[in-house]
Design an enzyme around this catalytic site. Sequence first.
Site, PDB file in Angstrom:
ATOM      1  N   CYS A  37      46.741 -19.419 -46.231  1.00 22.15           N
ATOM      2  CA  CYS A  37      47.939 -19.814 -45.489  1.00 22.15           C
ATOM      3  C   CYS A  37      49.022 -20.392 -46.391  1.00 22.15           C
ATOM      4  CB  CYS A  37      47.534 -20.852 -44.433  1.00 22.15           C
ATOM      5  SG  CYS A  37      48.947 -21.638 -43.629  1.00 22.15           S
ATOM      6  N   LYS A  64      39.937 -21.946 -33.414  1.00 25.79           N
ATOM      7  CA  LYS A  64      40.230 -23.106 -32.549  1.00 25.79           C
ATOM      8  C   LYS A  64      38.947 -23.829 -32.153  1.00 25.79           C
ATOM      9  CE  LYS A  64      44.598 -21.768 -32.459  1.00 25.79           C
ATOM     10  NZ  LYS A  64      45.341 -22.234 -33.637  1.00 25.79           N
ATOM     11  N   SER A  90      52.534 -29.328 -42.821  1.00 31.20           N
ATOM     12  CA  SER A  90      52.564 -29.251 -44.288  1.00 31.20           C
ATOM     13  C   SER A  90      53.600 -30.176 -44.932  1.00 31.20           C
ATOM     14  CB  SER A  90      52.796 -27.802 -44.732  1.00 31.20           C
ATOM     15  OG  SER A  90      53.996 -27.288 -44.190  1.00 31.20           O
TER      16      SER A  90
HETATM   17  N1  GSH Z   1      54.358 -25.956 -39.179  1.00 32.62           N
HETATM   18  C1  GSH Z   1      53.002 -25.833 -39.631  1.00 32.62           C
HETATM   19  C2  GSH Z   1      52.901 -26.461 -41.019  1.00 32.62           C
HETATM   20  O1  GSH Z   1      53.908 -26.472 -41.735  1.00 32.62           O
HETATM   21  O2  GSH Z   1      51.820 -26.977 -41.377  1.00 32.62           O
HETATM   22  C3  GSH Z   1      52.589 -24.368 -39.645  1.00 32.62           C
HETATM   23  C4  GSH Z   1      51.146 -24.163 -40.033  1.00 32.62           C
HETATM   24  C5  GSH Z   1      50.630 -22.776 -39.635  1.00 32.62           C
HETATM   25  O3  GSH Z   1      51.313 -21.982 -38.964  1.00 32.62           O
HETATM   26  N2  GSH Z   1      49.398 -22.465 -40.054  1.00 32.62           N
HETATM   27  C6  GSH Z   1      48.782 -21.202 -39.651  1.00 32.62           C
HETATM   28  C7  GSH Z   1      47.695 -21.475 -38.633  1.00 32.62           C
HETATM   29  O4  GSH Z   1      46.938 -22.413 -38.766  1.00 32.62           O
HETATM   30  C8  GSH Z   1      48.107 -20.455 -40.779  1.00 32.62           C
HETATM   31  S1  GSH Z   1      49.249 -19.901 -41.978  1.00 32.62           S
HETATM   32  N3  GSH Z   1      47.619 -20.626 -37.619  1.00 32.62           N
HETATM   33  C9  GSH Z   1      46.645 -20.679 -36.571  1.00 32.62           C
HETATM   34  C10 GSH Z   1      47.154 -19.945 -35.353  1.00 32.62           C
HETATM   35  O5  GSH Z   1      48.236 -19.366 -35.404  1.00 32.62           O
HETATM   36  O6  GSH Z   1      46.442 -19.941 -34.346  1.00 32.62           O
END
Ligand code: GSH
Length: 256
Positions: A37, A64, A90
């Site tokens: 990620c 999840k 992040s």
């Molecule tokens: N705004 C969040 C950050 O900056 O930490 C975005 C984090 C994010 O989108 N992570 C993704 C995730 O965990 C992986 S790249 N996705 C799980 C999902 O979409 O269900």
Amino acid sequence: MAPPDVDIFPHATGKAAELVARHESPQEIVFWSGWFCPFNQRAWIALEERGIPYQYKEVNPYKKEKHFLEINPKGLVPAFEYKGKALYESLVLTEFLEDAYPDHKPHLFSSDPFTRAHQRIWIDFITKSVVPAWQRLLMAQGTEKQDAAREELYAAQRKFAEQVKGPYFSGEEFSLVDIAIAPWIERERIVTEHRAFKSTQVSKEYVTYVGHILSRPSVINTSSDQEKYQPIYDRYLRDEAQSEAAKAIRAGRPLP
Ligand code: GSH
């Protein structure tokens, strides 16, 4: 049937796997990480740059699972468990490391208030303009939409590159601004191969900046083998991904 995103490769490889192996023992920070990620890589680069001890734990955020939702109710990586309490997002995590570990050098935010505010403005620009444009290009179907998305990305990157003092955003010191954009530079190969992206079309300054970012050890060491990213990005390229980010882009909403 479970959404396809659930079947991602289960762990880091290459340089990133070497790093994982060195961070298995318990520490004050438990880093709940998804190796693939880009948002996650921001937190990882910051931990490495600052030399802050952490315990690495891989999690598949698409599953999840209950234990992970207790750490991050949004169900997204990256997340930290710090002294038993949970933190996520992040950019919040990278700032938290600055505040919670003031004795660890180097600092990634300027101590000068004006420069610090300027850095925040450009982190915000990366979040609101560069990353969504990158994601739209990745998912765009058909020549017309891809051409438009590519131009939008070039324009955002060009604007950003105009602000780069060199070699890094704020000059000699690598900062949170560089960290905010680095993972999408690291993944530019995907849009280059599949969406006719050419960094030379952005600007000369941008190409030079990309060279500096890609040779930064913290960026190299938090990256997995390139071929392992491909199946994940293939879902986005076919516009089949079911991640929260993919759903947001499709619906014209801001990224989660
Ligand atoms: N705004 C969040 C950050 O900056 O930490 C975005 C984090 C994010 O989108 N992570 C993704 C995730 O965990 C992986 S790249 N996705 C799980 C999902 O979409 O269900």
